[in-house]
Design an enzyme around this catalytic site. Sequence first.
Site, PDB file in Angstrom:
ATOM      1  N   ASN A  65      25.788  13.433  -2.746  1.00  0.00           N
ATOM      2  CA  ASN A  65      26.042  11.406  -2.594  1.00  0.00           C
ATOM      3  C   ASN A  65      24.481  10.978  -3.054  1.00  0.00           C
ATOM      4  O   ASN A  65      24.461  10.214  -3.983  1.00  0.00           O
ATOM      5  CB  ASN A  65      26.140  11.621  -0.806  1.00  0.00           C
ATOM      6  CG  ASN A  65      27.467  11.940  -0.531  1.00  0.00           C
ATOM      7  OD1 ASN A  65      29.058  11.774  -2.126  1.00  0.00           O
ATOM      8  ND2 ASN A  65      28.191  11.783   0.452  1.00  0.00           N
ATOM      9  N   ASP A  88      11.723   0.981   4.847  1.00  0.00           N
ATOM     10  CA  ASP A  88      12.057   2.070   4.840  1.00  0.00           C
ATOM     11  C   ASP A  88      12.206   2.942   4.891  1.00  0.00           C
ATOM     12  O   ASP A  88      11.785   4.275   4.998  1.00  0.00           O
ATOM     13  CB  ASP A  88      13.421   1.523   6.375  1.00  0.00           C
ATOM     14  CG  ASP A  88      13.440   0.556   7.109  1.00  0.00           C
ATOM     15  OD1 ASP A  88      12.498   0.562   7.479  1.00  0.00           O
ATOM     16  OD2 ASP A  88      14.648  -0.256   7.375  1.00  0.00           O
ATOM     17  N   ASP A 122      35.522  13.723   4.336  1.00  0.00           N
ATOM     18  CA  ASP A 122      34.884  13.578   3.636  1.00  0.00           C
ATOM     19  C   ASP A 122      33.547  14.770   3.651  1.00  0.00           C
ATOM     20  O   ASP A 122      32.697  15.443   2.830  1.00  0.00           O
ATOM     21  CB  ASP A 122      34.103  12.399   3.295  1.00  0.00           C
ATOM     22  CG  ASP A 122      35.092  11.314   2.540  1.00  0.00           C
ATOM     23  OD1 ASP A 122      35.972  12.216   1.712  1.00  0.00           O
ATOM     24  OD2 ASP A 122      34.694   9.849   3.173  1.00  0.00           O
TER      25      ASP A 122
END
Length: 256
Positions: free
Chosen positions: A115, A145, A42
């Site tokens: 993505n 986070d 990928d």
Amino acid sequence: MERLAIVYSQSDRARKAAKELCERHTFVPIEEADAVVAVGGDGTMLDALHDMLDVERIIPVFGINLGTVGFLMNRYHGAGDLMSRIAAAKAMAVRPLRMEAVTQDGARHTHSAINEVSLLRETRQTAKVEISVNGKVRIGELAGDGVLLSTPVGSTAYNLSANGPILPLDSRMLALTPISPFRPRRWPGAILPETSKVTFRVREPAKRPVAVVADQREVRDIAEVHVEIAADREMTLLFDPGHALDERIVAEQFIT
């Protein structure tokens, strides 16, 4: 698609397969090609797509998996049937995100993401981020986070690891997902229309520095980030019949 270019990773398996393909087929430079064959994993596919976005010449890509996961790729069946596979392939449209990041010193950085775009704390200090959608503040302060905005293609990657939703490829939606949120603790994120324009503003940026990553490209010490779909940069992935990305996205939801 008679003129094909080839790109491949430097792994032994990918190089061996690329050599076999080159012995059976004639490839041309990418500037002359009608489509690209990407051999690897990928990451190889994402690199090929980003390279096309950088030079603003976008042509279809047929991926051959010689990597680990190969979610965006097709299986390798040998070198002989490549042309017939591409001729019979199903085309899937992919729209990347366009990100503009403004750093604390006022510099602007623009990158694309197939993505996701993710904001991540740089230090042990919790990140604090204000989130606006289409100019309206929806979360005044998300502490944790970080946070990410994912396309349907990316919804099975980092987004899924952060407990975000899997989005069907043709959904024309985006996943807005918190990363290890502390406050508001029970906010699960949101699913937004792909027409949405999302702005992230870092609270207390000097004390709580935040980096932004568009796929693999990082900008540190940001003040704010603007993200939207780049509808004018639509890309095409080619898949074998029965092995298309939309089917794998559906199947991923039933893996236990």
